[in-house]
Scaffold this motif. Structure first.
Motif, PDB file in Angstrom:
ATOM      1  N   THR A 414       0.671  -1.442   0.221  1.00  0.00           N
ATOM      2  CA  THR A 414      -0.130   0.402   0.554  1.00  0.00           C
ATOM      3  C   THR A 414       1.199   1.210   0.206  1.00  0.00           C
ATOM      4  OG1 THR A 414       0.380   0.430   2.477  1.00  0.00           O
ATOM      5  CG2 THR A 414      -1.433  -1.631   1.167  1.00  0.00           C
ATOM      6  N   LEU A 442      -6.778   9.252  -2.897  1.00  0.00           N
ATOM      7  CA  LEU A 442      -6.885   7.971  -3.067  1.00  0.00           C
ATOM      8  C   LEU A 442      -8.452   7.174  -2.895  1.00  0.00           C
ATOM      9  CD1 LEU A 442      -3.551   7.446  -3.280  1.00  0.00           C
ATOM     10  CD2 LEU A 442      -4.358   8.235  -5.371  1.00  0.00           C
ATOM     11  N   PRO A 443      -9.004   6.302  -3.618  1.00  0.00           N
ATOM     12  CA  PRO A 443      -9.647   5.672  -3.349  1.00  0.00           C
ATOM     13  C   PRO A 443     -10.032   4.532  -1.794  1.00  0.00           C
ATOM     14  CG  PRO A 443      -8.882   4.856  -5.080  1.00  0.00           C
ATOM     15  CD  PRO A 443      -7.886   5.586  -4.445  1.00  0.00           C
ATOM     16  N   ASP A 444      -8.635   4.722  -0.902  1.00  0.00           N
ATOM     17  CA  ASP A 444      -9.045   3.928   0.356  1.00  0.00           C
ATOM     18  C   ASP A 444      -7.481   4.669   0.468  1.00  0.00           C
ATOM     19  OD1 ASP A 444     -10.325   2.154  -0.481  1.00  0.00           O
ATOM     20  OD2 ASP A 444      -9.355   1.109  -1.494  1.00  0.00           O
ATOM     21  N   TYR A 446      -4.153   6.621   2.544  1.00  0.00           N
ATOM     22  CA  TYR A 446      -3.070   5.491   2.675  1.00  0.00           C
ATOM     23  C   TYR A 446      -3.171   4.041   2.411  1.00  0.00           C
ATOM     24  CZ  TYR A 446      -1.627   9.752   4.373  1.00  0.00           C
ATOM     25  OH  TYR A 446      -0.810  11.386   4.446  1.00  0.00           O
ATOM     26  N   THR A 448      -4.782   2.100   0.104  1.00  0.00           N
ATOM     27  CA  THR A 448      -4.719   2.580  -1.404  1.00  0.00           C
ATOM     28  C   THR A 448      -3.633   1.619  -2.180  1.00  0.00           C
ATOM     29  OG1 THR A 448      -5.924   3.575  -1.860  1.00  0.00           O
ATOM     30  CG2 THR A 448      -5.277   3.300  -3.743  1.00  0.00           C
ATOM     31  N   ARG A 452      -2.486   0.087  -7.776  1.00  0.00           N
ATOM     32  CA  ARG A 452      -3.339   0.024  -8.054  1.00  0.00           C
ATOM     33  C   ARG A 452      -3.815   1.745  -8.130  1.00  0.00           C
ATOM     34  NH1 ARG A 452      -6.827  -2.442  -4.867  1.00  0.00           N
ATOM     35  NH2 ARG A 452      -8.621  -1.312  -4.595  1.00  0.00           N
ATOM     36  N   THR A 453      -2.887   2.926  -7.586  1.00  0.00           N
ATOM     37  CA  THR A 453      -2.375   3.803  -7.348  1.00  0.00           C
ATOM     38  C   THR A 453      -1.768   4.702  -9.242  1.00  0.00           C
ATOM     39  OG1 THR A 453      -2.012   3.502  -5.138  1.00  0.00           O
ATOM     40  CG2 THR A 453      -2.065   5.476  -5.954  1.00  0.00           C
TER      41      THR A 453
END
Length: 549
Positions: A414, A442-444, A446, A448, A452-453
């Motif tokens: 992550t 970002l979607p999630d 820290y 994420t 997928r970043t």
């Protein structure tokens, strides 16, 4: 102890088990012809077959069980040794640092750690199997001598031919196997380069040319593979001739013995089986080929392990505020005949913000690597707060010194993993480097996944800077904000300036604004320090201004 011997010893307790099972299997193979011969004699004489049939069945069961257990022990031994060797190579590769690891192409290094380690791990079982593979021919010779000396003499003459075939096969296989592994690693290295530069290749429209470059050594790889198969096929063809010749010689001598009554029909049958067993080249060529691959794999692993790792001491830094006084004394760094740094003497005051400037190739990145002990100088000494860096423990050094790069590599699952293991410190560093702004979107956040970043060059640099930010004494930025936009760059520069006095910051830069904001500028030229002074004092010099052109 040699690398090969050390690899063999890693087999541990599995090796005696493999040896014992191989001996049991070989003994069963040697006992079986004698038992079958007794069956033949019992039939000829009209005696009871029962005991000898039972003996034959028992020997077959023993051989099957020994084979199964030997396969299990061999797989367990190879798995254990492979895991140890890969772990050792990975740890050593990380320990030697960038300068040591850069002696090998990335793909080549991966090939050594993955593929060649599996080959090298065969060393222990291969040595045992080669040793026990000699039992059938030697045992066959001894048992044939007990049956009839003339039969044994005929068999011994055939063994000379067998030895010649094996010697030629071993020499060819050992030479070709090493060459095959080297070419294989070259292809892997080129593929790794292509994967890293896939976007550039696609954008340049050079896909076909790159494919030809990567696959170019395939012809050479095939040639080495063909030589391996030719050696194997040649030995197989020779075995197809030698084996029957030995069998014919033994049968001829044994037939004469049977006619004269020296040996029984059962002993003649047993002698024929011993001739086949003792002259069989399949097991020996397989074992020798396995041994050759293991030796080549060990040799390639040993080249990596032969690179001297960075050594750490046990000292810690003295309590000092401000800390981070950096001193280079007669530091020289070589790359072959070239000198990247040439007798550099430099003192960076504790708590200062210092810019390092110079033309391309002047030694800026080398100075950054030396200052952070990512490599050691070939001559001279580097001190931090009057303590030689080489005397510091690993933990003390890495807690005190941090480095951010122009093209950082983010490691972890992550975003948080890429920044460190302390979430509070990670968030503080991300805030100071203005990375928190885009991470929070970002979607999630820290959490994420990095895979997928999608990150721009500037965002990647900010994450790299955030990772190095917690350094307590010395922070070195090797062109680490070159891709950051102007506004964010000014904010980061302000954060660096506000840290004056708390720690020393060294910024390798091409920007005159960054140099102007520093307390001192170290001007490098051709690996030497040309001047150390404030930017304003150096600016009137046209050569200095040309550095930023």
């Amino acid at each position: 102890m040699s690398a090969f011997a050390a690899t063999v010893r890693r087999g541990g307790g599995w090796l005696p088990m493999i040896g014992l099972l191989s001996v049991v299997d070989a003994a069963g193979q040697l006992a079986l012809p004698a038992a079958l011969g007794r069956c033949v004699d019992a039939v000829v004489a009209g005696h009871d077959l029962g005991p000898w049939v039972a003996a034959v069945a028992g020997l077959i069961v023993v051989s099957v069980v020994a084979d199964v257990l030997d396969a299990y022990a061999g797989a367990a031994c190879v798995s254990r040794t492979t895991a140890w060797l890969r772990d050792t190579l990975v740890r050593h590769t990380l320990a030697v640092g960038p300068s040591g690891a850069n002696r090998f192409d990335t793909g080549d290094l991966v090939s050594r750690i993955c593929a060649n380690s599996a080959d090298a791990a065969q060393a222990g079982p291969a040595v045992v199997v080669v040793g026990t593979a000699l039992i059938p021919p030697i045992g066959s010779l001894v048992l044939l001598a007990l049956i009839d000396p003339w039969v044994a003499a005929a068999f011994l003459a055939g063994l000379a031919l067998v030895a010649g075939v094996l010697r030629a096969f071993t020499r060819t296989t050992a030479r070709v196997t090493g060459a095959y592994q080297q070419v294989q690693a070259r292809i892997a290295a080129r593929l790794a380069e292509s994967l890293a530069g896939a976007r550039t290749i696609a954008g340049a429209g050079t896909l076909l040319a790159e494919r030809r470059r990567v696959l170019g050594p395939l012809a050479e790889l095939r040639a080495h593979g063909d030589r391996t198969w030719h050696a194997l096929s040649r030995s197989s063809a020779q075995a197809a001739v030698v084996g029957p010749l030995v069998l014919v010689a033994v049968l001829a001598a044994g037939g004469l013995g049977a006619l004269t009554g020296r040996i029984t029909p059962g002993e003649l049958f047993a002698a024929s089986r011993y001739a086949v067993l003792g002259a069989g080249l399949g097991a020996l060529t397989g074992a020798l080929g396995r041994l050759a691959r293991a030796r080549a794999g060990v040799a390639r692993a040993a080249e990596v392990l032969g690179v001297e790792p960075l050594r750490y001491g046990s000292r810690t830094l003295p309590d000092r505020c401000p800390g981070g006084r950096l001193e280079l004394r007669d530091v020289t760094v070589r790359a072959g005949a070239a000198r990247l740094l040439d007798g550099v003497n430099l003192t960076v005051p504790a708590g200062a913000l210092v810019a390092v400037v110079g033309r391309s190739g002047s030694g800026k990145s080398t100075l950054a690597a030396i200052a952070t002990r990512l490599r050691d100088p070939d001559a001279g000494e580097v001190l931090l707060d009057d303590v030689p860096m080489a005397d510091l423990s690993h933990d003390a050094l890495r807690a005190a010194v941090g480095c951010a790069f122009e093209r950082p590599t983010l490691v972890g699952h992550t975003v948080a993993d890429a920044l460190g293991d302390n979430l509070h410190r990670v968030r503080a560093a991300a805030g100071a480097t203005h990375a928190h702004d885009f991470i929070s979107r970002l979607p999630d956040g820290y959490a994420t996944p990095l895979a997928r970043t999608p990150l721009s060059g500037g965002e990647t640099q900010r994450l790299g800077l955030a990772r190095a930010w917690p350094a307590r004494r010395l922070l070195v930025l090797d062109d680490a904000t070159s891709s950051v936009d102007i506004v964010t760059g000014m904010r980061i520069a302000s954060a660096l300036a506000s840290g004056r006095g708390a720690r020393t910051t060294v910024v390798v830069t091409h920007r005159p604004t960054a140099a102007a904001g520093a307390d001192l500028v170290v001007w490098l030229a051709a690996g030497s320090v040309r001047a150390v002074a404030p930017h304003a004092d150096l600016w009137p010099d046209p050569d200095y201004r040309a550095v930023f052109a």
